[in-house]
Design a protein around this motif. Structure first.
Motif, PDB file in Angstrom:
ATOM      1  N   GLN A  85       0.848  -1.193   0.000  1.00 22.27           N
ATOM      2  CA  GLN A  85       0.000   0.000   0.000  1.00 22.27           C
ATOM      3  C   GLN A  85       0.881   1.239   0.000  1.00 22.27           C
ATOM      4  O   GLN A  85       1.769   1.372   0.843  1.00 22.27           O
ATOM      5  CB  GLN A  85      -0.908   0.040   1.246  1.00 22.27           C
TER       6      GLN A  85
ATOM      7  N   GLU B 239       1.343   5.263   0.568  1.00 21.42           N
ATOM      8  CA  GLU B 239       0.777   6.339   1.379  1.00 21.42           C
ATOM      9  C   GLU B 239      -0.142   7.230   0.544  1.00 21.42           C
ATOM     10  O   GLU B 239       0.137   7.521  -0.612  1.00 21.42           O
ATOM     11  CB  GLU B 239       1.910   7.161   1.981  1.00 21.42           C
TER      12      GLU B 239
ATOM     13  N   ASN C  17      -3.429   6.403   0.188  1.00 23.32           N
ATOM     14  CA  ASN C  17      -4.611   5.565  -0.003  1.00 23.32           C
ATOM     15  C   ASN C  17      -4.437   4.323   0.861  1.00 23.32           C
ATOM     16  O   ASN C  17      -3.425   3.630   0.744  1.00 23.32           O
ATOM     17  CB  ASN C  17      -4.762   5.179  -1.472  1.00 23.32           C
ATOM     18  N   PRO C  18      -5.399   4.007   1.728  1.00 21.46           N
ATOM     19  CA  PRO C  18      -5.176   2.913   2.674  1.00 21.46           C
ATOM     20  C   PRO C  18      -5.242   1.518   2.073  1.00 21.46           C
ATOM     21  O   PRO C  18      -4.621   0.585   2.590  1.00 21.46           O
ATOM     22  CB  PRO C  18      -6.287   3.109   3.712  1.00 21.46           C
TER      23      PRO C  18
ATOM     24  N   MET D 102      -8.591  10.172  -1.940  1.00 27.63           N
ATOM     25  CA  MET D 102      -7.480   9.395  -1.372  1.00 27.63           C
ATOM     26  C   MET D 102      -6.605   8.850  -2.490  1.00 27.63           C
ATOM     27  O   MET D 102      -6.617   7.659  -2.792  1.00 27.63           O
ATOM     28  CB  MET D 102      -8.006   8.247  -0.509  1.00 27.63           C
TER      29      MET D 102
ATOM     30  N   GLY E 157      -7.377   3.520   7.514  1.00 29.07           N
ATOM     31  CA  GLY E 157      -7.743   4.833   7.017  1.00 29.07           C
ATOM     32  C   GLY E 157      -8.811   5.475   7.881  1.00 29.07           C
ATOM     33  O   GLY E 157      -9.343   4.870   8.826  1.00 29.07           O
TER      34      GLY E 157
ATOM     35  N   ASN F 292     -12.171   6.526   9.515  1.00 26.51           N
ATOM     36  CA  ASN F 292     -13.389   5.730   9.578  1.00 26.51           C
ATOM     37  C   ASN F 292     -14.277   6.192  10.725  1.00 26.51           C
ATOM     38  O   ASN F 292     -13.813   6.798  11.694  1.00 26.51           O
ATOM     39  CB  ASN F 292     -13.067   4.236   9.706  1.00 26.51           C
TER      40      ASN F 292
ATOM     41  N   PRO G 227      -6.979   5.120  12.386  1.00 25.46           N
ATOM     42  CA  PRO G 227      -6.708   5.111  10.945  1.00 25.46           C
ATOM     43  C   PRO G 227      -5.367   4.497  10.552  1.00 25.46           C
ATOM     44  O   PRO G 227      -5.233   3.959   9.439  1.00 25.46           O
ATOM     45  CB  PRO G 227      -6.773   6.587  10.562  1.00 25.46           C
ATOM     46  N   ASP G 228      -4.380   4.577  11.451  1.00 24.02           N
ATOM     47  CA  ASP G 228      -3.063   4.012  11.136  1.00 24.02           C
ATOM     48  C   ASP G 228      -2.988   2.508  11.385  1.00 24.02           C
ATOM     49  O   ASP G 228      -2.012   1.861  10.975  1.00 24.02           O
ATOM     50  CB  ASP G 228      -1.972   4.698  11.963  1.00 24.02           C
TER      51      ASP G 228
ATOM     52  N   PRO H 240     -12.941   1.938   2.347  1.00 29.28           N
ATOM     53  CA  PRO H 240     -12.480   3.295   2.678  1.00 29.28           C
ATOM     54  C   PRO H 240     -13.606   4.315   2.751  1.00 29.28           C
ATOM     55  O   PRO H 240     -14.682   4.139   2.157  1.00 29.28           O
ATOM     56  CB  PRO H 240     -11.535   3.634   1.510  1.00 29.28           C
TER      57      PRO H 240
END
Length: 481
Positions: free
Chosen positions: A118, A120, A122-123, A131, A222, A224, A236-237, A289
């Protein structure tokens, strides 16, 4: 070795008015990365790459890999992760996970990357409003391998899954090792004993290794609604991953490394888990997302097939790959209530369950992507089928890969993604033409007799009218419980 011709290949149905139109990227088996329009026209092929998966970035670039380690010494160890531009130039590379010296080959740095990555911005690696993944900076999350030993699991060498975060310069700035969190996964004593004896052993040289978890997807959560409401599990992380060999989906705290949420490895320990039913050999578990219909829910391709550890049983004399099911499901699950809020199963596909359930079935690979119009793009990977369905389960687009391999005689597609036309401006916006579905009842190959072409018909006296058979060797879902 040839391959059976079972059905037409290419795009077999397309309703432009009900689809989310864009380019689809996938790995053409033993060819390379293919970017195609909605009518199946290949607007770009990056020949020779071996993306698992390939992901399109804005500007017509892709994230992919250039090759695989010799299988005598590793299991799905890819050499590097590279960013390739429209013209095939390498603009970014990571390979410095481990220096590998395999017999008969020069030593080299290797990413040992596998299954997911992935960038950075966009998760999850597919389009979501606002995103966009970065293309000239930013960190990258990479799912990779390292070998490990952990006597709490087994005395055998483990092929362990690690998650690496690397910066634009290729330096590792954060990492997480799966085996170090074995006790957080909730294995029962029977499965622990099975794991100890056989951690999904693979006979690599020189001593073999246990691909004990086989994590096949990994992504950040991401932004939420759950975290916005105060639930720290869904920061989110934090990172969601799934291990297909253990039938487990879990969320890792990026801050502490601990597992803070999980589903599995058993599905009979609570009313909520029993209502979901056994998730087996799953792929591509991720949080939808923000900005997409269903945002915050977990979307997963529940393969069925075989997966998990348990005590020995008739379906698995060793206890490895102990749970069995001969059809697949796509599930959208509320991660707080653990309620299924949408699904695509053989029943929604229109098949008679359980007699005809295996018509929707991929026991390995596969994926699901939520699209901005609420549709879902599903990769039924083992038979090379990618299709789009509406919320009401209507089939509005379908593609069958024509790429049959010679090394592996299958047309499998690991994971396909749909992306906006704007992400590949070099290709322009194609003209879209509807494709009507073939009437399989009347379709005949050239030279075959026409449907209903009979030489003679005779009525047999005394026959009773046809009745529905409510047995068909197995119970029907229509039978009273």
């Amino acid at each position: 070795m040839g391959h059976p011709t079972i059905y037409p290949t290419g795009v077999t149905v397309y309703n432009p008015d009900k689809c989310w139109n864009g380019f689809t990227i996938f790995q053409a088996h033993e060819v390379g990365a293919v970017l195609m329009d909605m009518n199946g026209r290949e607007v770009k092929v990056w020949r020779g790459v071996n993306g698992m998966p390939n992901k399109l970035l804005p500007g017509g670039q892709i994230l992919t890999t250039r090759g695989l380690r010799n299988g005598k010494y590793g299991v799905q160890d890819y050499l590097d992760l590279v960013q390739v531009d429209w013209d095939g130039n390498i603009v970014w590379k990571f390979d410095r996970n481990e220096f590998i010296e395999d017999p008969g080959a020069p030593g080299r740095w290797m990413a040992r990357y596998h299954h997911d990555h992935q960038r950075e911005g966009n998760p999850v690696g597919y389009y979501a409003p606002g995103m966009e993944p970065k293309t000239d900076s930013g960190n990258t999350l990479i799912l990779a391998h390292r070998n490990a030993r952990n006597k709490d699991i087994t005395d055998k060498l483990l092929l362990d899954d690690v998650i690496l975060e690397v910066d634009w310069d290729g330096d590792i700035v954060w990492e997480w090792s799966c085996n170090e969190h074995f006790h957080e996964m909730g294995f029962r004593e029977g499965p622990k004993n099975t794991l100890c004896r056989n951690p999904n052993y693979r006979p690599t040289r020189p001593e073999g290794m246990g691909d004990w978890m086989h994590t096949n997807s990994m992504s950040a959560l991401g932004p939420n609604k759950w975290y916005d409401a105060g639930d720290e599990r869904f920061h989110p992380d934090n990172i969601i991953a799934d291990g297909r060999e253990a039938n487990i989906i879990f969320i890792i705290s990026k801050k502490t490394g601990k597992i803070v949420w999980k589903l599995g490895p058993d599905y009979d320990a609570s009313p909520e888990a029993r209502a979901i039913g056994w998730i087996i050999g799953q792929h591509h578990a991720h949080m939808i997302p923000r900005g997409l219909p269903g945002e915050g829910n977990i979307l997963v391709f529940d393969n069925g097939g075989w997966g998990g550890y348990d005590v020995p049983n008739p379906g698995s004399p060793t206890g490895v790959k102990a749970a069995l099911r001969d059809h697949s499901r796509v599930l959208e699950i509320d991660p707080v209530s653990l309620r299924i809020v949408w699904q695509y199963t053989p029943c929604e596909a229109g098949f008679l369950a359980p007699m005809d359930s295996n018509r929707f079935y991929s026991p390995f690979i596969s994926s699901a992507q939520r699209l901005p119009n609420g549709n879902t793009l599903i990769t039924e990977g083992s038979d090379g089928r990618v299709f789009e369905v509406t919320r009401e389960h209507e089939l509005v687009w379908e593609y069958i890969s024509p790429y049959w391999g010679k090394l592996i005689p299958m047309n499998m597609v690991y994971r396909a993604y749909r992306a906006p036309y704007e992400w590949a401006p070099q290709a322009g916006r194609p003209e879209e033409k509807a494709i009507e579905r073939i009437d399989v009842n009347t379709f005949r190959m050239p030279g075959a007799a026409a449907f209903g072409d009979r030489v003679s018909v005779v009525e047999v006296e005394g026959c009773a009218p046809f009745e529905p058979d409510n047995a068909l060797c197995v119970a029907s879902v229509e039978d009273p419980e």
